[in-house]
Design an enzyme around this catalytic site. Structure first.
Site, PDB file in Angstrom:
ATOM      1  N   SER A 128       0.854  -1.193   0.000  1.00 40.11           N
ATOM      2  CA  SER A 128       0.000   0.000   0.000  1.00 40.11           C
ATOM      3  C   SER A 128       0.886   1.237   0.000  1.00 40.11           C
ATOM      4  O   SER A 128       1.985   1.210   0.577  1.00 40.11           O
ATOM      5  CB  SER A 128      -0.884   0.011   1.250  1.00 40.11           C
ATOM      6  N   TYR A 131      -1.228  -0.500  10.314  1.00 41.89           N
ATOM      7  CA  TYR A 131      -1.400  -1.010   8.940  1.00 41.89           C
ATOM      8  C   TYR A 131      -0.245  -0.518   8.060  1.00 41.89           C
ATOM      9  O   TYR A 131       0.335  -1.294   7.287  1.00 41.89           O
ATOM     10  CB  TYR A 131      -2.745  -0.507   8.412  1.00 41.89           C
TER      11      TYR A 131
HETATM   12  P1  NAP Z   1     -11.249  -6.453   0.875  1.00 42.70           P
HETATM   13  O1  NAP Z   1     -12.237  -6.037  -0.150  1.00 42.70           O
HETATM   14  O2  NAP Z   1     -11.537  -6.218   2.313  1.00 42.70           O
HETATM   15  O3  NAP Z   1     -10.936  -8.017   0.629  1.00 42.70           O
HETATM   16  C1  NAP Z   1     -10.079  -8.655   1.515  1.00 42.70           C
HETATM   17  C2  NAP Z   1      -9.958 -10.094   1.124  1.00 42.70           C
HETATM   18  O4  NAP Z   1      -8.999 -10.698   2.014  1.00 42.70           O
HETATM   19  C3  NAP Z   1     -11.236 -10.879   1.274  1.00 42.70           C
HETATM   20  O5  NAP Z   1     -11.270 -11.828   0.228  1.00 42.70           O
HETATM   21  C4  NAP Z   1     -11.081 -11.578   2.626  1.00 42.70           C
HETATM   22  O6  NAP Z   1     -11.765 -12.829   2.677  1.00 42.70           O
HETATM   23  C5  NAP Z   1      -9.603 -11.827   2.634  1.00 42.70           C
HETATM   24  N1  NAP Z   1      -9.006 -11.978   3.953  1.00 42.70           N
HETATM   25  C6  NAP Z   1      -9.059 -11.124   4.994  1.00 42.70           C
HETATM   26  N2  NAP Z   1      -8.376 -11.627   6.042  1.00 42.70           N
HETATM   27  C7  NAP Z   1      -7.880 -12.825   5.632  1.00 42.70           C
HETATM   28  C8  NAP Z   1      -7.102 -13.823   6.247  1.00 42.70           C
HETATM   29  N3  NAP Z   1      -6.689 -13.680   7.515  1.00 42.70           N
HETATM   30  N4  NAP Z   1      -6.793 -14.921   5.526  1.00 42.70           N
HETATM   31  C9  NAP Z   1      -7.223 -15.081   4.246  1.00 42.70           C
HETATM   32  N5  NAP Z   1      -7.965 -14.163   3.617  1.00 42.70           N
HETATM   33  C10 NAP Z   1      -8.291 -13.052   4.306  1.00 42.70           C
HETATM   34  O7  NAP Z   1      -9.824  -5.775   0.621  1.00 42.70           O
HETATM   35  P2  NAP Z   1      -9.143  -5.096  -0.675  1.00 42.70           P
HETATM   36  O8  NAP Z   1      -9.405  -3.664  -0.632  1.00 42.70           O
HETATM   37  O9  NAP Z   1      -9.446  -5.885  -1.882  1.00 42.70           O
HETATM   38  O10 NAP Z   1      -7.604  -5.282  -0.267  1.00 42.70           O
HETATM   39  C11 NAP Z   1      -6.794  -6.306  -0.774  1.00 42.70           C
HETATM   40  C12 NAP Z   1      -5.354  -5.947  -0.441  1.00 42.70           C
HETATM   41  O11 NAP Z   1      -5.070  -4.644  -0.984  1.00 42.70           O
HETATM   42  C13 NAP Z   1      -5.089  -5.841   1.062  1.00 42.70           C
HETATM   43  O12 NAP Z   1      -3.829  -6.355   1.362  1.00 42.70           O
HETATM   44  C14 NAP Z   1      -5.106  -4.341   1.310  1.00 42.70           C
HETATM   45  O13 NAP Z   1      -4.325  -3.974   2.416  1.00 42.70           O
HETATM   46  C15 NAP Z   1      -4.515  -3.838   0.006  1.00 42.70           C
HETATM   47  N6  NAP Z   1      -4.822  -2.428  -0.256  1.00 42.70           N
HETATM   48  C16 NAP Z   1      -6.117  -2.030  -0.447  1.00 42.70           C
HETATM   49  C17 NAP Z   1      -6.375  -0.682  -0.686  1.00 42.70           C
HETATM   50  C18 NAP Z   1      -7.762  -0.146  -0.890  1.00 42.70           C
HETATM   51  O14 NAP Z   1      -7.945   1.081  -0.892  1.00 42.70           O
HETATM   52  N7  NAP Z   1      -8.772  -0.997  -1.075  1.00 42.70           N
HETATM   53  C19 NAP Z   1      -5.313   0.227  -0.711  1.00 42.70           C
HETATM   54  C20 NAP Z   1      -4.022  -0.220  -0.509  1.00 42.70           C
HETATM   55  C21 NAP Z   1      -3.792  -1.559  -0.288  1.00 42.70           C
HETATM   56  P3  NAP Z   1     -13.064 -13.065   3.628  1.00 42.70           P
HETATM   57  O15 NAP Z   1     -14.090 -12.053   3.223  1.00 42.70           O
HETATM   58  O16 NAP Z   1     -13.467 -14.470   3.365  1.00 42.70           O
HETATM   59  O17 NAP Z   1     -12.584 -12.837   5.040  1.00 42.70           O
END
Ligand code: NAP
Length: 247
Positions: free
Chosen positions: A142, A156
């Site tokens: 991130s 985070y």
């Molecule tokens: P999201 O929509 O909340 O999706 C998170 C995913 O991770 C879900 O499939 C969830 O599955 C799974 N997950 C959570 N905890 C887990 C665990 N302990 N073991 C296995 N799976 C787990 O998040 P996202 O926005 O797509 O983010 C994905 C990645 O991008 C993350 O690493 C996040 O930090 C990074 N990121 C996101 C943003 C943003 O603005 N969205 C920005 C920078 C970085 P379940 O629902 O089954 O729990």
């Protein structure tokens, strides 16, 4: 021959978008999820409907036994060629001086320990000296790692900083093993992660203040991830690519 790809946290958001795009480009995808089986099954069904290959695999990346089981399930498909270390969590915004030890533990268990365990198992399978066929690993970090995320989530941000360091170090360890290791560093992407941190409108609200004037879409991050996985990125390793609208 189809190449096998594991994506952690692929039941929604960036992981889901990456699974759909990679499958459309011929990857056989392991769709990992922690709790939402129905959402993971929906991703797999969508891939099958489009003529692709995928399986759903449950596992909490913070639990080593789960991670081992997850990779053992992937082993049944054949050699692993790609890995996206994507599963991650946020928590409600607050200053460090308000954060409980329990919160810090879970944040680092999922985002740091989970990433290291997942990357290790991927490396063990893909490294040429271990009998692997080489491959490509992409960590989803991130821009928080550069910004520090004060008063919101320095925990985070620190965890993502560890992922950046892992990317750089592991790229050097695995360069001679036929494995490239890179990271993408998304900014404000419109996914459910913000609601899980108690701020459903966060991406839309703060996205307006970025140079591009909007939040990003999961599909825009997936494009970069799938490029890094592909041989088209054959001379790119140890790179951290910001996908943050200039933030
Ligand atoms: P999201 O929509 O909340 O999706 C998170 C995913 O991770 C879900 O499939 C969830 O599955 C799974 N997950 C959570 N905890 C887990 C665990 N302990 N073991 C296995 N799976 C787990 O998040 P996202 O926005 O797509 O983010 C994905 C990645 O991008 C993350 O690493 C996040 O930090 C990074 N990121 C996101 C943003 C943003 O603005 N969205 C920005 C920078 C970085 P379940 O629902 O089954 O729990």
């Amino acid at each position: 021959m189809s190449k096998n790809l594991l994506i952690t946290g692929a039941s929604r958001g960036i992981g889901r978008a990456t699974a759909l795009l990679a499958a459309a480009q011929g990857w056989t995808v392991g769709v990992n999820y922690r709790s939402d089986r129905a959402a993971a099954d929906e991703v797999v069904a969508q891939i099958h409907a489009a003529g692709g290959q995928a399986i759903a695999v449950q596992g909490d990346v913070a639990n080593e036994a789960d991670v081992l089981r997850l990779f053992e399930t992937m082993d049944t498909l054949g050699p692993l060629h790609g890995l996206v270390v994507n599963a991650g969590i946020v928590a409600p915004p607050m200053a460090l001086l308000e954060m409980s030890g329990e919160r810090l533990q879970r944040m680092f268990d999922v985002n740091v320990l989970g990433s290291y365990l997942t990357a290790r198992e991927g490396a063990r399978r893909m490294a040429l000296s271990r009998g692997g066929v080489g491959g490509s690993m992409v960590l989803v970090s991130s821009v928080a790692a550069s910004l520090g995320s004060p008063f919101e989530y320095v925990d985070y941000a620190g965890a993502k900083g560890a992922m950046d360091v892992l990317t750089r170090g592991l790229a050097k360890e695995l360069g001679g093993e036929g494995v490239r290791v890179n990271a993408v560093r998304p900014g404000l992407i419109d996914t459910d992660i913000h609601a899980s941190g108690g701020q459903p409108d966060r991406a839309e609200r703060l996205g307006k203040a970025t140079p591009l004037g909007r939040a990003g879409r999961a599909e825009e991050v997936a494009e970069a991830i799938v490029w890094l996985l592909d041989d088209k990125a054959s001379y790119t390793t140890g790179a951290l690519i910001d996908i943050a609208g200039g933030r």
